[in-house]
Write a protein that holds these residues in place. Structure first.
Motif, PDB file in Angstrom:
ATOM      1  N   THR A 118       0.881  -1.208   0.032  1.00  0.00           N
ATOM      2  CA  THR A 118      -0.010  -0.025   0.224  1.00  0.00           C
ATOM      3  C   THR A 118       0.837   1.299  -0.034  1.00  0.00           C
ATOM      4  OG1 THR A 118      -1.630  -1.053   1.487  1.00  0.00           O
ATOM      5  CG2 THR A 118      -1.934   1.172   1.234  1.00  0.00           C
ATOM      6  N   SER A 119       0.528   2.097  -0.870  1.00  0.00           N
ATOM      7  CA  SER A 119       1.111   3.587  -0.970  1.00  0.00           C
ATOM      8  C   SER A 119       2.758   3.255  -1.614  1.00  0.00           C
ATOM      9  CB  SER A 119       1.304   4.352   0.427  1.00  0.00           C
ATOM     10  OG  SER A 119       0.100   4.532   0.896  1.00  0.00           O
ATOM     11  N   HIS A 120       3.283   2.091  -1.892  1.00  0.00           N
ATOM     12  CA  HIS A 120       4.544   2.207  -2.491  1.00  0.00           C
ATOM     13  C   HIS A 120       4.436   1.281  -3.973  1.00  0.00           C
ATOM     14  CE1 HIS A 120       6.560   3.193   0.966  1.00  0.00           C
ATOM     15  NE2 HIS A 120       5.712   2.739   1.863  1.00  0.00           N
ATOM     16  N   GLY A 121       3.406   0.572  -3.933  1.00  0.00           N
ATOM     17  CA  GLY A 121       3.319  -0.131  -5.354  1.00  0.00           C
ATOM     18  C   GLY A 121       4.396  -1.406  -5.438  1.00  0.00           C
ATOM     19  N   VAL A 122       4.655  -1.928  -6.474  1.00  0.00           N
ATOM     20  CA  VAL A 122       5.304  -3.052  -6.409  1.00  0.00           C
ATOM     21  C   VAL A 122       6.798  -2.692  -6.192  1.00  0.00           C
ATOM     22  CG1 VAL A 122       6.499  -5.085  -7.617  1.00  0.00           C
ATOM     23  CG2 VAL A 122       4.015  -4.428  -7.850  1.00  0.00           C
ATOM     24  N   ILE A 123       7.544  -3.490  -5.067  1.00  0.00           N
ATOM     25  CA  ILE A 123       8.849  -2.960  -4.601  1.00  0.00           C
ATOM     26  C   ILE A 123       9.526  -4.092  -4.319  1.00  0.00           C
ATOM     27  CG2 ILE A 123       8.157  -0.500  -3.935  1.00  0.00           C
ATOM     28  CD1 ILE A 123       7.972  -1.602  -0.975  1.00  0.00           C
ATOM     29  N   GLU A 124      11.088  -3.932  -4.289  1.00  0.00           N
ATOM     30  CA  GLU A 124      11.836  -5.098  -3.703  1.00  0.00           C
ATOM     31  C   GLU A 124      12.341  -4.561  -2.352  1.00  0.00           C
ATOM     32  OE1 GLU A 124      14.991  -8.218  -5.433  1.00  0.00           O
ATOM     33  OE2 GLU A 124      14.755  -6.333  -6.477  1.00  0.00           O
ATOM     34  N   SER A 125      11.884  -5.321  -1.304  1.00  0.00           N
ATOM     35  CA  SER A 125      12.177  -5.018   0.058  1.00  0.00           C
ATOM     36  C   SER A 125      13.561  -5.930   0.821  1.00  0.00           C
ATOM     37  CB  SER A 125      11.295  -4.745   0.978  1.00  0.00           C
ATOM     38  OG  SER A 125       9.896  -4.136   0.477  1.00  0.00           O
ATOM     39  N   PRO A 126      13.946  -5.284   1.687  1.00  0.00           N
ATOM     40  CA  PRO A 126      14.777  -6.394   2.501  1.00  0.00           C
ATOM     41  C   PRO A 126      14.093  -7.147   3.226  1.00  0.00           C
ATOM     42  CG  PRO A 126      15.724  -3.876   2.718  1.00  0.00           C
ATOM     43  CD  PRO A 126      14.190  -4.148   1.859  1.00  0.00           C
ATOM     44  N   LEU A 127      14.565  -8.555   3.261  1.00  0.00           N
ATOM     45  CA  LEU A 127      13.750  -9.357   4.269  1.00  0.00           C
ATOM     46  C   LEU A 127      14.192  -9.501   5.498  1.00  0.00           C
ATOM     47  CD1 LEU A 127      11.344 -11.437   4.193  1.00  0.00           C
ATOM     48  CD2 LEU A 127      13.055 -13.219   3.686  1.00  0.00           C
ATOM     49  N   THR A 128      13.962  -8.113   6.264  1.00  0.00           N
ATOM     50  CA  THR A 128      14.398  -7.740   7.677  1.00  0.00           C
ATOM     51  C   THR A 128      13.759  -8.884   8.481  1.00  0.00           C
ATOM     52  OG1 THR A 128      12.543  -6.407   8.099  1.00  0.00           O
ATOM     53  CG2 THR A 128      14.550  -5.540   7.163  1.00  0.00           C
ATOM     54  N   PRO A 129      14.655  -9.003   9.811  1.00  0.00           N
ATOM     55  CA  PRO A 129      13.859  -9.882  10.973  1.00  0.00           C
ATOM     56  C   PRO A 129      12.309  -9.718  11.010  1.00  0.00           C
ATOM     57  CG  PRO A 129      16.177  -9.285  11.637  1.00  0.00           C
ATOM     58  CD  PRO A 129      15.712  -8.591  10.029  1.00  0.00           C
ATOM     59  N   PRO A 130      11.761  -8.359  11.377  1.00  0.00           N
ATOM     60  CA  PRO A 130      10.418  -8.255  11.624  1.00  0.00           C
ATOM     61  C   PRO A 130       9.700  -8.794  10.245  1.00  0.00           C
ATOM     62  CG  PRO A 130      11.551  -6.151  11.964  1.00  0.00           C
ATOM     63  CD  PRO A 130      12.609  -7.057  11.338  1.00  0.00           C
ATOM     64  N   TRP A 131      10.022  -8.562   9.174  1.00  0.00           N
ATOM     65  CA  TRP A 131       9.436  -9.139   7.876  1.00  0.00           C
ATOM     66  C   TRP A 131       9.409 -10.783   7.818  1.00  0.00           C
ATOM     67  CZ3 TRP A 131       5.683  -7.754   5.166  1.00  0.00           C
ATOM     68  CH2 TRP A 131       5.633  -6.238   4.683  1.00  0.00           C
ATOM     69  N   ARG A 132      10.559 -11.289   8.255  1.00  0.00           N
ATOM     70  CA  ARG A 132      10.793 -13.022   8.424  1.00  0.00           C
ATOM     71  C   ARG A 132       9.917 -13.346   9.194  1.00  0.00           C
ATOM     72  NH1 ARG A 132      14.968 -16.254   6.549  1.00  0.00           N
ATOM     73  NH2 ARG A 132      16.126 -14.697   5.614  1.00  0.00           N
ATOM     74  N   SER A 133       9.895 -12.579  10.657  1.00  0.00           N
ATOM     75  CA  SER A 133       9.192 -13.358  11.636  1.00  0.00           C
ATOM     76  C   SER A 133       7.481 -13.334  11.310  1.00  0.00           C
ATOM     77  CB  SER A 133       9.284 -12.528  13.091  1.00  0.00           C
ATOM     78  OG  SER A 133       8.696 -11.158  12.709  1.00  0.00           O
ATOM     79  N   ARG A 134       6.888 -12.747  10.182  1.00  0.00           N
ATOM     80  CA  ARG A 134       5.567 -12.820   9.959  1.00  0.00           C
ATOM     81  C   ARG A 134       5.349 -13.781   9.084  1.00  0.00           C
ATOM     82  NH1 ARG A 134       6.458  -6.659   9.693  1.00  0.00           N
ATOM     83  NH2 ARG A 134       5.465  -5.810  11.636  1.00  0.00           N
ATOM     84  N   ILE A 135       6.490 -14.504   8.604  1.00  0.00           N
ATOM     85  CA  ILE A 135       6.148 -15.532   7.423  1.00  0.00           C
ATOM     86  C   ILE A 135       5.457 -16.770   8.150  1.00  0.00           C
ATOM     87  CG2 ILE A 135       7.220 -17.215   5.681  1.00  0.00           C
ATOM     88  CD1 ILE A 135       9.306 -15.076   5.225  1.00  0.00           C
ATOM     89  N   VAL A 136       4.351 -17.002   7.539  1.00  0.00           N
ATOM     90  CA  VAL A 136       3.555 -18.150   7.933  1.00  0.00           C
ATOM     91  C   VAL A 136       3.774 -19.422   7.161  1.00  0.00           C
ATOM     92  CG1 VAL A 136       1.277 -19.191   7.606  1.00  0.00           C
ATOM     93  CG2 VAL A 136       1.393 -16.665   8.376  1.00  0.00           C
ATOM     94  N   ALA A 137       3.947 -19.158   5.770  1.00  0.00           N
ATOM     95  CA  ALA A 137       4.331 -20.520   5.035  1.00  0.00           C
ATOM     96  C   ALA A 137       5.150 -20.048   3.443  1.00  0.00           C
ATOM     97  CB  ALA A 137       2.955 -20.999   4.383  1.00  0.00           C
ATOM     98  N   ARG A 138       5.781 -20.862   3.110  1.00  0.00           N
ATOM     99  CA  ARG A 138       6.379 -20.683   1.702  1.00  0.00           C
ATOM    100  C   ARG A 138       5.943 -21.469   0.727  1.00  0.00           C
ATOM    101  NH1 ARG A 138      12.408 -21.926   2.599  1.00  0.00           N
ATOM    102  NH2 ARG A 138      11.549 -23.163   4.362  1.00  0.00           N
TER     103      ARG A 138
END
Length: 142
Positions: A118-138
């Motif tokens: 939201t508000s950024h569009g399609v971006i490439e982001s670092p998979l930081t520890p906060p993002w990684r901790s939110r992963i439910v499944a791959r």
């Protein structure tokens, strides 16, 4: 195939965020990005998603996105190696249903993922520890 998934997804970079959209260069949300990559790799989508509101995940407890991913993508075991092209499913806060998707674009110390935000569009982001901790499944594309 996995490198092709990343290449196709990177072609969506800069696409504006538009709720429920899936048109490269014109607009996409996180599901729209995954749908668009699917179409570019496989052709027709396996099912059409129903209309959904921006707050759809706050309206019930059903794991709709997880269910769809299980129907159409290949689950990656928790202990399996992380690899580019894997689809990441995120739970944005503890106890909430999974409602965000991305594609792992780079692994290792500088892991990154592609997603429509939201508000950024399609971006490439670092998979930081906060993002990684939110992963439910791959998952992997079939």
């Amino acid at each position: 195939m996995d490198e092709r998934v990343v290449a196709v997804a990177r072609g969506w970079l800069g696409t504006p965020y538009v709720h429920q959209a899936s048109a490269r260069g014109s607009g996409a949300d996180c599901l729209g990005l995954i749908r668009g990559v699917w179409r570019e790799i496989h052709g027709a989508e396996p099912e059409a998603p129903p209309a959904y509101t921006a707050d759809w995940a706050e309206c019930g407890g059903a794991e709709v996105l997880l269910g769809a991913a299980m129907r159409h993508l290949r689950p990656v075991a928790q202990d399996a190696a992380w690899g580019p092209g894997q689809v990441l499913l995120f739970r944005m806060r503890p106890g909430a249903i999974a409602k965000h998707l991305g594609i792992l674009s780079q692994v290792g110390d500088e892991a990154r993922f592609l997603h429509a935000y939201t508000s950024h569009g399609v971006i490439e982001s670092p998979l930081t520890p906060p993002w990684r901790s939110r992963i439910v499944a791959r998952f992997r594309f079939p």
